[in-house]
Design a protein around this motif. Structure first.
Motif, PDB file in Angstrom:
ATOM      1  N   VAL A 153      -5.122   8.078 -10.214  1.00 42.53           N
ATOM      2  CA  VAL A 153      -5.961   7.593  -9.114  1.00 42.53           C
ATOM      3  C   VAL A 153      -6.847   6.412  -9.495  1.00 42.53           C
ATOM      4  O   VAL A 153      -6.847   5.396  -8.787  1.00 42.53           O
ATOM      5  N   PRO A 154      -7.622   6.466 -10.601  1.00 41.19           N
ATOM      6  CA  PRO A 154      -8.450   5.291 -10.917  1.00 41.19           C
ATOM      7  C   PRO A 154      -7.628   4.017 -11.096  1.00 41.19           C
ATOM      8  O   PRO A 154      -8.041   2.935 -10.657  1.00 41.19           O
ATOM      9  N   ALA A 155      -6.466   4.136 -11.759  1.00 45.88           N
ATOM     10  CA  ALA A 155      -5.617   2.953 -11.974  1.00 45.88           C
ATOM     11  C   ALA A 155      -5.022   2.462 -10.660  1.00 45.88           C
ATOM     12  O   ALA A 155      -4.899   1.251 -10.439  1.00 45.88           O
ATOM     13  N   LEU A 156      -4.635   3.383  -9.785  1.00 47.39           N
ATOM     14  CA  LEU A 156      -4.094   2.995  -8.478  1.00 47.39           C
ATOM     15  C   LEU A 156      -5.152   2.279  -7.640  1.00 47.39           C
ATOM     16  O   LEU A 156      -4.854   1.304  -6.948  1.00 47.39           O
ATOM     17  N   VAL A 157      -6.388   2.769  -7.702  1.00 45.05           N
ATOM     18  CA  VAL A 157      -7.474   2.104  -6.975  1.00 45.05           C
ATOM     19  C   VAL A 157      -7.675   0.699  -7.515  1.00 45.05           C
ATOM     20  O   VAL A 157      -7.840  -0.264  -6.753  1.00 45.05           O
ATOM     21  N   ARG A 158      -7.628   0.582  -8.848  1.00 45.69           N
ATOM     22  CA  ARG A 158      -7.758  -0.742  -9.478  1.00 45.69           C
ATOM     23  C   ARG A 158      -6.660  -1.676  -8.993  1.00 45.69           C
ATOM     24  O   ARG A 158      -6.910  -2.851  -8.684  1.00 45.69           O
ATOM     25  N   LEU A 159      -5.423  -1.172  -8.907  1.00 46.44           N
ATOM     26  CA  LEU A 159      -4.295  -1.978  -8.442  1.00 46.44           C
ATOM     27  C   LEU A 159      -4.438  -2.314  -6.956  1.00 46.44           C
ATOM     28  O   LEU A 159      -4.182  -3.449  -6.534  1.00 46.44           O
ATOM     29  N   LEU A 160      -4.852  -1.338  -6.178  1.00 41.83           N
ATOM     30  CA  LEU A 160      -5.031  -1.564  -4.740  1.00 41.83           C
ATOM     31  C   LEU A 160      -6.096  -2.632  -4.493  1.00 41.83           C
ATOM     32  O   LEU A 160      -5.945  -3.500  -3.621  1.00 41.83           O
TER      33      LEU A 160
ATOM     34  N   TYR B 107      -4.528  -6.025  -5.004  1.00 50.42           N
ATOM     35  CA  TYR B 107      -3.705  -6.446  -3.859  1.00 50.42           C
ATOM     36  C   TYR B 107      -4.575  -6.875  -2.677  1.00 50.42           C
ATOM     37  O   TYR B 107      -4.311  -7.888  -2.032  1.00 50.42           O
ATOM     38  N   LEU B 108      -5.603  -6.082  -2.392  1.00 47.03           N
ATOM     39  CA  LEU B 108      -6.459  -6.393  -1.241  1.00 47.03           C
ATOM     40  C   LEU B 108      -7.123  -7.751  -1.404  1.00 47.03           C
ATOM     41  O   LEU B 108      -7.334  -8.477  -0.429  1.00 47.03           O
ATOM     42  N   LYS B 109      -7.461  -8.090  -2.645  1.00 45.99           N
ATOM     43  CA  LYS B 109      -8.108  -9.378  -2.881  1.00 45.99           C
ATOM     44  C   LYS B 109      -7.101 -10.517  -2.878  1.00 45.99           C
ATOM     45  O   LYS B 109      -7.377 -11.607  -2.377  1.00 45.99           O
ATOM     46  N   LYS B 110      -5.914 -10.257  -3.438  1.00 45.93           N
ATOM     47  CA  LYS B 110      -4.948 -11.341  -3.637  1.00 45.93           C
ATOM     48  C   LYS B 110      -4.105 -11.605  -2.402  1.00 45.93           C
ATOM     49  O   LYS B 110      -3.732 -12.753  -2.135  1.00 45.93           O
ATOM     50  N   ALA B 111      -3.792 -10.566  -1.661  1.00 48.95           N
ATOM     51  CA  ALA B 111      -2.886 -10.738  -0.519  1.00 48.95           C
ATOM     52  C   ALA B 111      -3.442 -10.054   0.726  1.00 48.95           C
ATOM     53  O   ALA B 111      -2.794  -9.183   1.310  1.00 48.95           O
ATOM     54  N   PRO B 112      -4.650 -10.441   1.173  1.00 50.85           N
ATOM     55  CA  PRO B 112      -5.252  -9.738   2.314  1.00 50.85           C
ATOM     56  C   PRO B 112      -4.451  -9.892   3.608  1.00 50.85           C
ATOM     57  O   PRO B 112      -4.410  -8.980   4.417  1.00 50.85           O
ATOM     58  N   HIS B 113      -3.787 -11.035   3.774  1.00 51.11           N
ATOM     59  CA  HIS B 113      -3.069 -11.272   5.047  1.00 51.11           C
ATOM     60  C   HIS B 113      -1.822 -10.401   5.172  1.00 51.11           C
ATOM     61  O   HIS B 113      -1.444 -10.013   6.278  1.00 51.11           O
ATOM     62  N   GLU B 114      -1.190 -10.078   4.031  1.00 49.50           N
ATOM     63  CA  GLU B 114      -0.010  -9.216   4.078  1.00 49.50           C
ATOM     64  C   GLU B 114      -0.372  -7.789   4.515  1.00 49.50           C
ATOM     65  O   GLU B 114       0.490  -7.016   4.919  1.00 49.50           O
TER      66      GLU B 114
ATOM     67  N   THR C 265       8.437  -8.954  -6.212  1.00 47.72           N
ATOM     68  CA  THR C 265       8.374  -7.718  -7.007  1.00 47.72           C
ATOM     69  C   THR C 265       7.046  -7.012  -6.798  1.00 47.72           C
ATOM     70  O   THR C 265       6.975  -5.788  -6.719  1.00 47.72           O
ATOM     71  N   TYR C 266       5.967  -7.800  -6.714  1.00 49.76           N
ATOM     72  CA  TYR C 266       4.646  -7.202  -6.488  1.00 49.76           C
ATOM     73  C   TYR C 266       4.594  -6.488  -5.146  1.00 49.76           C
ATOM     74  O   TYR C 266       4.005  -5.406  -5.023  1.00 49.76           O
ATOM     75  N   MET C 267       5.199  -7.086  -4.126  1.00 47.22           N
ATOM     76  CA  MET C 267       5.142  -6.472  -2.806  1.00 47.22           C
ATOM     77  C   MET C 267       5.974  -5.185  -2.762  1.00 47.22           C
ATOM     78  O   MET C 267       5.648  -4.245  -2.034  1.00 47.22           O
ATOM     79  N   GLN C 268       7.047  -5.133  -3.575  1.00 43.66           N
ATOM     80  CA  GLN C 268       7.822  -3.890  -3.661  1.00 43.66           C
ATOM     81  C   GLN C 268       6.984  -2.786  -4.300  1.00 43.66           C
ATOM     82  O   GLN C 268       7.007  -1.630  -3.863  1.00 43.66           O
ATOM     83  N   VAL C 269       6.230  -3.148  -5.331  1.00 39.85           N
ATOM     84  CA  VAL C 269       5.340  -2.176  -5.978  1.00 39.85           C
ATOM     85  C   VAL C 269       4.244  -1.762  -5.011  1.00 39.85           C
ATOM     86  O   VAL C 269       3.827  -0.600  -4.973  1.00 39.85           O
ATOM     87  N   PHE C 270       3.779  -2.733  -4.184  1.00 40.34           N
ATOM     88  CA  PHE C 270       2.726  -2.416  -3.227  1.00 40.34           C
ATOM     89  C   PHE C 270       3.198  -1.352  -2.240  1.00 40.34           C
ATOM     90  O   PHE C 270       2.445  -0.451  -1.858  1.00 40.34           O
ATOM     91  N   GLU C 271       4.445  -1.427  -1.851  1.00 38.29           N
ATOM     92  CA  GLU C 271       5.006  -0.417  -0.943  1.00 38.29           C
ATOM     93  C   GLU C 271       4.995   0.949  -1.618  1.00 38.29           C
ATOM     94  O   GLU C 271       4.664   1.960  -1.006  1.00 38.29           O
TER      95      GLU C 271
END
Length: 981
Positions: A712-719, A722-729, A692-698
């Motif tokens: 924008v600030p909330a999207l940056v926070r979310l991004l 993701y960058l920290k939790k799933a860097p390889h994806e 579900t998280y990866m669908q939201v990431f898309e």
């Protein structure tokens, strides 16, 4: 648009249809009028229709309203750049032409004076709209026209009051605008033209009132005369607000004699009816405001009249205070006495007899509960609380009476304290004799203590000399709190809870904790005010700090009654009109931020909160309640998951459907909250990351989502999460390229450039160089292009921090080579170093940021071949000088930045409606946490470097560091025993 019979009929029909109860003809008429409004002379034609006597009155009234609104939006239309948050897609309104404006200005005054009172009122407002923009400079005929009309009106008070109403509207600006040469120029123009005619009509009308009263004239004859005098008083207030004009000083006696008359005389013909009394009292209130203005600003000139006015106001108050309907007069009169009490003329209140009369005749009658107070308590709890505990009651009798006591206590504190203390004691004795019948006596006593308490500077503590807080609390307040009937005497319960809340810092911890179950029980009260005050009391108690700064109440203190507390809080939200009670939700938020919630309690809380979320998503209407709701959810997720990671899946199951609904149904005001909650959940999740998280990431990578600035600030926070939790994806399907596209878009606009750096910093922090290497030159290109066009201190500081982070993660060589690759064969890195890094290094602020850039800069001068080359000695020395400045001088000495003006062109359409969730905030991480002291790191690195080439670096230091920095560096070396040889 031309004025003819056909136009008259068409517009008349349209305005009639705008009043139709049927939506279709109403919509058609409104659409036609909206289209016609763009045509030349539309406003002029509508004005002529308003003045046409053959047209039905309701049509003329509708046309007058339309005309007023037409002028409001088109007389001086706002520029799209004004405000900078205007949606640029909204079409620009066609302004009224100058020729049409001149015709409207020539006709509006005579048309207004010839109209009925309802139409006259609308045209007067329309005239005020024009006056706001054009008067006086672009409408020099208006004031002479008003004065001439006033002289010609004779005793036609319908016309006179229309003229005075207009003058009152256009002169109001002198009350509110800041002093300026232009304002004083306009004021002088108005005084020269209108001061004398104003006094003349005021005196003449006063004579007519006297004559009519003596001859037994009717109330109908007197009404327009009193309204005229009231308008004259309001104009007097406007013209005298800035300073005392010469004309008014010369004629002060005439004005004051008339003012005093209205405060001392009675007018039975009017005062025999409620609405007649209200009209007379409106004039008296206007007089009180005028004399209060003179007392505040012209005390020296006014003092000769003061004693007579003080006695008149005092006498008037004794009778007015007894009448519930005379609120405005009572308030303005008490304000005048309060102003006198704090002036050099406070001796008017000296003497126990005088003080006793004030207390008995003015203060106590106005502090006692009235029927309308009880009605407000029962029928409109939001307004009652707003007045009672949120400080918006300065214009209520109860509060203003207490302000009078405070004013007198400025010079007679001991007398006031004893007098009020005796009153409180008497009230409590009366209550003790028959509590059921005399409960209002106790309410009044509590109100006096709470309202007269003084707040200590720089904190939330309050103090009072009226009572011993511990004794009063135990004997007066505790019995109410321990009452088992939560619905009996609700106003007394509310007052007691308010006392507990206000004096919370003075109540010993063991006493407060013992009473906590009682306060929790009041959450079940049927009274909205009582359960709101109970929630507020608990919430404020959890914020109390002890002397050392730590919280007085911790999770262990509330654990024994946590289940019943949460049950009662959620049940309180089920009472009628309390479904979105912000005080209850704020309490839930505060408790979840303190308590250790786990197991069954966590399930109960997340179920309760998501049920409420589901309901508010249907119709979001209370932004304060909604914010506390999302904070409560974030606080629960944070606290509960810290204790029990197995709860993450429970929270995901409850929250995913809500978040999905928010995004799918397009509940845009909740999007920033949803993205912040998602970021929190992503950070807490355990690998492998949920699909579900990866669908939201898309969805997150969709450019359209980033167009709404509030997201924008909330999207940056979310991004970042993701960058920290799933860097390889992120190294799949050009994902990183899309992320960097977002960075590029953000960093190119002033309002979001800092957010762009947040994205970039997170990319560099969490991805290996092998992953980002092919993008690095593009990143530098984007940054340096922006640097060329927009080299602000804020941007350069962010750039220095990013370059420092890059160096820490990938080394000095990678930094130097990748920057120089932007312009092969050149020394771009050297240019960046000289123009930006070295001069701006000292401006970096923030504990983590300062440590990062100082360590990175130290590594640069100690490890980079580019700076270790003998030819780079000057650059090396200047860089060290900046590092020492950064580490040795306080922030106020090294940072001296002017506030930057936003780039208007870039910020059009950007609306900063993002609201940060404290409980879902990102934890700051230290990229150089292995280094504890940047000063020690600097001198140890320098000592190690100097050891390789003895004698070289002391000479550079002496040449390029100023004497202050040399001394600071020597001090560092001595402290850490690291000599530079």
């Amino acid at each position: 648009m031309e004025w003819n019979q056909e136009t008259l009929q068409t517009l008349s029909q349209c305005f009639l249809q705008t009043l139709s109860p049927s939506p279709e003809p109403r919509r058609q008429a409104e659409a036609y009028l909206a289209e016609a409004a763009d045509r030349p002379n539309f406003g002029l034609v509508v004005l002529r229709l308003v003045a046409e006597p053959t047209v039905d009155d309701q049509i003329r009234q509708a046309a007058a309203v339309s005309f007023k609104n037409h002028l409001r939006f088109r007389w001086a239309p706002s520029s799209p750049l004004e405000g900078r948050n205007v949606n640029t897609h909204v079409p620009t309104l066609t302004p009224i032409s100058d020729a049409e404006k001149e015709q409207i200005k020539s006709l509006i005054v005579p048309f207004m004076l010839a109209s009925s009172s309802r139409i006259q009122s609308q045209l007067s407002e329309a005239l005020a709209v024009i006056g706001k923009h054009d008067f006086p400079n672009a409408w020099l005929t208006l004031l002479p026209q008003l004065v001439t009309s006033l002289g010609q009106a004779a005793n036609d008070y319908a016309s006179i009051n229309g003229i005075l109403g207009t003058a009152n509207s256009i002169f109001k600006k002198f009350r509110y605008q800041y002093k300026s040469n232009e304002l004083y120029k306009d004021l002088k123009y108005c005084l020269d033209g209108f001061a004398a005619p104003l006094l003349e009509i005021f005196i003449r009308t006063s004579g007519l009132i006297e004559q009519t009263s003596k001859s037994g004239g009717s109330a109908a004859t007197l009404r327009p005369l009193f309204e005229s005098q009231r308008l004259c008083c309001r104009i007097f207030y406007s013209l005298n607000f800035q300073e005392l004009p010469e004309f008014f000083e010369d004629h002060m006696r005439e004005w004051m004699n008339e003012f005093l008359k209205y405060l001392t005389k009675n007018y039975p013909a009017l005062e025999s009816s409620a609405d007649g009394m209200a009209l007379v009292d409106e004039l008296r209130a206007a007089v009180c405001e005028n004399i209060n203005l003179y007392m505040e600003k012209n005390e020296e000139e006014f003092q000769v009249y003061l004693k007579d006015f003080a006695e008149a106001v005092w006498t008037l108050l004794v009778t007015a205070s007894a009448s519930p309907s005379r609120e405005r007069l009572t308030i303005t009169a008490i304000k005048f006495l309060t102003t006198v009490s704090t002036s050099v003329h406070h001796t008017l209140f000296a003497g126990d007899e005088v003080l006793g009369k004030i207390c008995q005749s003015i203060v106590i009658p106005n502090v006692r509960l009235r029927d309308e107070d009880e009605e407000l308590f029962e029928m409109n709890y939001v307004e009652f609380i707003r007045r009672d505990i949120e400080g918006s009651d300065m214009d209520t009798r109860r509060r203003i009476a207490c302000e009078l006591l405070k004013g007198i206590a400025t010079n007679y504190k001991d007398q006031v304290t004893k007098m009020v203390g005796d009153q409180i004691t008497n009230m409590l004795h009366v209550f003790a004799a028959n509590g059921a019948a005399n409960w209002k006596e106790k309410d009044c006593a509590i109100y006096l203590v709470v309202s007269l308490a003084t707040k200590k500077a720089g904190g939330t503590s309050v103090s009072t000399d009226l009572i011993n807080v511990d004794s009063f609390f135990s004997t007066v307040i505790v019995p109410e709190l321990q009452s088992q009937d939560v619905n009996g005497f609700p106003m007394l319960k509310a007052g007691s809870l308010k006392f507990f809340t206000m004096f919370r810092n003075q109540i010993p911890k063991h006493v407060a904790i013992a009473l906590m179950p009682d306060v929790v029980r009041f959450l079940t009260s049927d009274s909205n005010v009582v359960h709101s005050y109970a929630a507020s009391c608990i919430e404020k108690l959890l914020l109390v700090k002890d002397v050392g700064g730590g919280p007085r109440y911790t999770s262990s203190d509330i654990s024994p009654f946590l289940p019943i507390l949460m049950t009662n809080l959620f049940n309180a939200l089920k009472f009628p009109d309390s479904e979105e009670n912000p005080y209850v939700m704020k309490c839930i938020m505060r408790v979840l931020g303190v308590a250790d919630v786990s197991g069954k309690d966590a399930h109960t809380c997340i179920t309760g909160l998501t049920n409420i979320l589901h309901e508010v998503c249907k119709n979001p209407k209370n932004p304060i309640f909604n914010h506390y709701l999302f904070e409560a959810v974030a606080g629960l997720v944070r606290r509960a998951c810290e204790k029990d990671i197995s709860l993450i899946s429970v929270f995901e199951a409850r929250l995913f459907p809500i978040i999905e609904n928010i995004l799918q149904v397009d509940i845009t005001e909740f999007w920033p909250y949803a993205f912040q909650l998602l970021a929190q959940l992503v950070e807490l999740s355990r690998p492998p990351i949920h699909q579900t998280y990866m669908q939201v990431f898309e969805l997150l990578l969709s450019p359209d989502l980033w167009k709404k600035s509030a997201n924008v600030p909330a999207l940056v926070r979310l991004l970042q999460a993701y960058l920290k939790k799933a860097p390889h994806e992120l190294n799949q399907q050009e994902t990183l390229s899309r992320v960097l596209g977002i960075f590029n878009r953000l960093v190119s606009v002033s309002s979001t450039e800092e957010l762009g750096f947040y994205v970039l910093n997170t990319v560099v922090e969490n991805l290996g160089y092998d992953v980002i290497s092919s993008y690095v030159v593009h990143i530098w290109n984007a940054l340096f292009t922006r640097l060329q066009s927009h080299s602000t201190g804020k941007f350069v500081k962010s750039l220095v921090i990013f370059m420092s982070l890059f160096l820490i993660k990938h080394g000095p060589t990678a930094l130097v080579e990748s920057i120089n690759a932007v312009q092969p064969g050149g020394d771009l890195f050297g240019t960046i170093l000289d123009k930006f890094w070295i001069p701006h290094l000292k401006t970096v602020t923030g504990t983590i940021e300062l440590k990062l850039v100082s360590v990175a800069s130290t590594r640069l001068i100690c490890e980079s071949p580019v700076l270790l080359d003998p030819s780079a000695a000057a650059r090396w020395g200047k860089m060290l000088d900046s590092i020492v400045t950064l580490l040795s001088r306080p922030e106020q000495e090294r940072v001296n930045e002017e506030p930057e003006m936003p780039d208007i062109g870039e910020t059009v359409g950007y609306t900063a409606t993002f609201v940060h969730l404290h409980n879902a905030g990102k934890k700051d991480e230290d990229p150089v946490k292995e280094i504890h002291d940047p000063k020690e790191f600097l001198v140890r690195s320098l000592a190690g470097l100097a050891h390789t080439t003895p004698g070289r670096y002391p000479a550079i230091i002496q040449q390029f560091l100023d004497s202050t920095n040399q001394a600071a560096l020597f001090e560092f070396c001595t402290k850490y025993n690291c000599p530079i040889i």
